[in-house]
Design an enzyme around this catalytic site. Sequence first.
Site, PDB file in Angstrom:
ATOM      1  N   HIS A   1      33.983  43.756  36.722  1.00  0.00           N
ATOM      2  CA  HIS A   1      35.378  43.650  36.295  1.00  0.00           C
ATOM      3  C   HIS A   1      35.450  42.977  34.924  1.00  0.00           C
ATOM      4  O   HIS A   1      35.411  41.755  34.850  1.00  0.00           O
ATOM      5  CB  HIS A   1      36.189  42.836  37.301  1.00  0.00           C
ATOM      6  CG  HIS A   1      36.468  43.570  38.569  1.00  0.00           C
ATOM      7  ND1 HIS A   1      37.547  44.399  38.723  1.00  0.00           N
ATOM      8  CD2 HIS A   1      35.780  43.638  39.731  1.00  0.00           C
ATOM      9  CE1 HIS A   1      37.533  44.941  39.928  1.00  0.00           C
ATOM     10  NE2 HIS A   1      36.464  44.490  40.564  1.00  0.00           N
TER      11      HIS A   1
ATOM     12  N   GLU B   1      37.964  42.570  33.114  1.00  0.00           N
ATOM     13  CA  GLU B   1      39.201  41.764  33.022  1.00  0.00           C
ATOM     14  C   GLU B   1      39.079  40.449  33.782  1.00  0.00           C
ATOM     15  O   GLU B   1      39.968  39.616  33.718  1.00  0.00           O
ATOM     16  CB  GLU B   1      40.395  42.597  33.511  1.00  0.00           C
ATOM     17  CG  GLU B   1      40.550  42.724  35.030  1.00  0.00           C
ATOM     18  CD  GLU B   1      39.609  43.758  35.670  1.00  0.00           C
ATOM     19  OE1 GLU B   1      38.645  44.186  35.010  1.00  0.00           O
ATOM     20  OE2 GLU B   1      39.846  44.092  36.845  1.00  0.00           O
TER      21      GLU B   1
ATOM     22  N   CYS C   1      34.995  49.411  38.376  1.00  0.00           N
ATOM     23  CA  CYS C   1      34.660  49.186  39.784  1.00  0.00           C
ATOM     24  C   CYS C   1      34.948  50.445  40.600  1.00  0.00           C
ATOM     25  O   CYS C   1      34.282  51.453  40.407  1.00  0.00           O
ATOM     26  CB  CYS C   1      35.375  47.941  40.323  1.00  0.00           C
ATOM     27  SG  CYS C   1      34.669  47.316  41.877  1.00  0.00           S
TER      28      CYS C   1
END
Lengths: 253, 197
Positions: free
Chosen positions: B176, B178, B79
Site C-alpha cells: 500500500h 498510500e 493490493c
Amino acid sequence: MLTRRLVVCLDVKGGRVVKGVQFEGLRDVGDPVELARRYEAEGADELTFLDISASAEERDTLWELVRRTAEQLFIPLAVGGGVRTVDDVGRALRAGADKVSINSAAVANPALLTACAERFGAQCVVASIDAKRDGERWRVYTHGGRKPTDLDAVVWARECVARGAGEVLLTSIDRDGARTGYDLALTRAVSEAVDVPVIASGGAGSAAHVRDAFQEGGADAALVAGILHDGLTTVGAIKAVLREGGLHIRSVA
Amino acid sequence: MRVTLFDYGAGNLHSLAKALATVPGAEVRVQEDPVRSLDTDVLVLPGVGAFGAAVARLEPGREAMRAALEQGLPCLGICLGMQLLFEGSDEGEGAGLGYFAGRVTRLAAKRVPEIGWNQVEDERTLAGARLDTVYYAHSLACRAADASVVTGWTTHEADRFPAAVRRGRVVGVQFHPEKSSTAGVRFVQAFLREVAP
C-alpha cells in the site's frame, strides 16, 4: 523479512487527544491530526486511536476525526474502543481507518470477529485482549479492565484467530501505566500460541522495555503511549535502541 | 489530469485520494461504474476487499477496461487492485482483467495475512522513486507467468512474491503506497509524473 513495528497510541475523547492525570481527570493534550502527523514524521510505523468517549455524542465525533486524520496520515491507522457491531467496523473503515480493534464485544459475541473478517478481510480485524495475571495463567478482562471473565488469555487469543482476527493487541492490565516493562511471559505465551502478529501493550517505561518485548516476548509490534506523550523519549530514540539491539526495523529516510 | 479511482466497494479511499491529489494538476474523482471509470486520463484500482466481490462489480466493464489498458490507459493497481489485473484468484470466483498472465494464490507462509513493513528487492518500477520498506496487508500474491513483468520482489518467510509488476503504462503493487509514509507518497507522485503524463 517483516520489520518489528512501533505503534503509537493516542487516547481520544470528543475528537481531542486526552490524557488521564492520576485517574482524577482528563487533560487536553492536543489536536489528534497534528499529533498523528508528528509521530509519522518521527518514524512511527502505525497509529492507534483508542476512543475513551463516555457518551454517544462524544463518540460521533470520532468518525469525523478519523476522516480528517486519514486524509493527512500516510501510515496505517487503527481505531479501537466501543466497537460493537459489524456496522461500527464498516463505519470506521469508511471513515478511513485501516484496522479496527474489538475487545468486550468479541468476548460477548465471538461470532462478531468472523462476521467482520468475512465482510472486510482478516487484515483489518484486530482482537484486543486485556489480560491480568492469575496464578500461573492470565485471565481476560473486559470493559476497560473492570470485568473479569472465565477466559484464559492464551486460549482466547487462539480462538480469536481461529474466528478470523488478523492481529492480536495484547494488553497487560498489571503493567498498564506502570512503566516497569511489558509482561514478557504473557507476550511470549500468546506469540507462541498464534500465527498472526501480536502487538505487545502495557508497561513501556523505556526504549529497552520495547526491545525486550521483541527479543524476549517475541512480539511483532509494540504499543507505546505515555512515555512518548510525556516527552520521556522519542520514536527515533526508541528505534535507535532497537537497531543497536540487532532488531530489524524501518528507518525513516 | 483526470485521475479516477474505481470504487468497487472497497471502503477506505481517503489516504489514497489525498496521496494522488498531492500532484499538481491531478483532479481526483471516485467512480463506482466500471465503464464510466474509463473516461479518464489515469485509472486507479484501489486495494481493500475480496476478489470475488470486486470482480462481480468489475464484470460489466471488464472487457472495456482490459481493452483500454491494452490501448495505453495508464493504470495503477494497489493490493487487491493489482490482483484484479491478473487472470484469476484462489480467493474467489470470477475472472480478473487478465492484463498480466498468471493467477493469484495464497501466501505460502505460516504467518498469513502478512501485516507490516517489508523490503522490496531488485526494485526498478519507476525511475523517480526507489522503494525500500513498504507496508503490506495481504493474504494472497500474484504469481506472474512472465517474470520479466516483475519490477520488484518481496520475501515473506520463504515465499518470494512480486511486490510490483509493470507492462507498458500499467503498474501493479502488492503493498500500500498510500500507507507507506513519505516513500509511498513519492511513489504515487512518480507514477503520475512518469507513467501518466
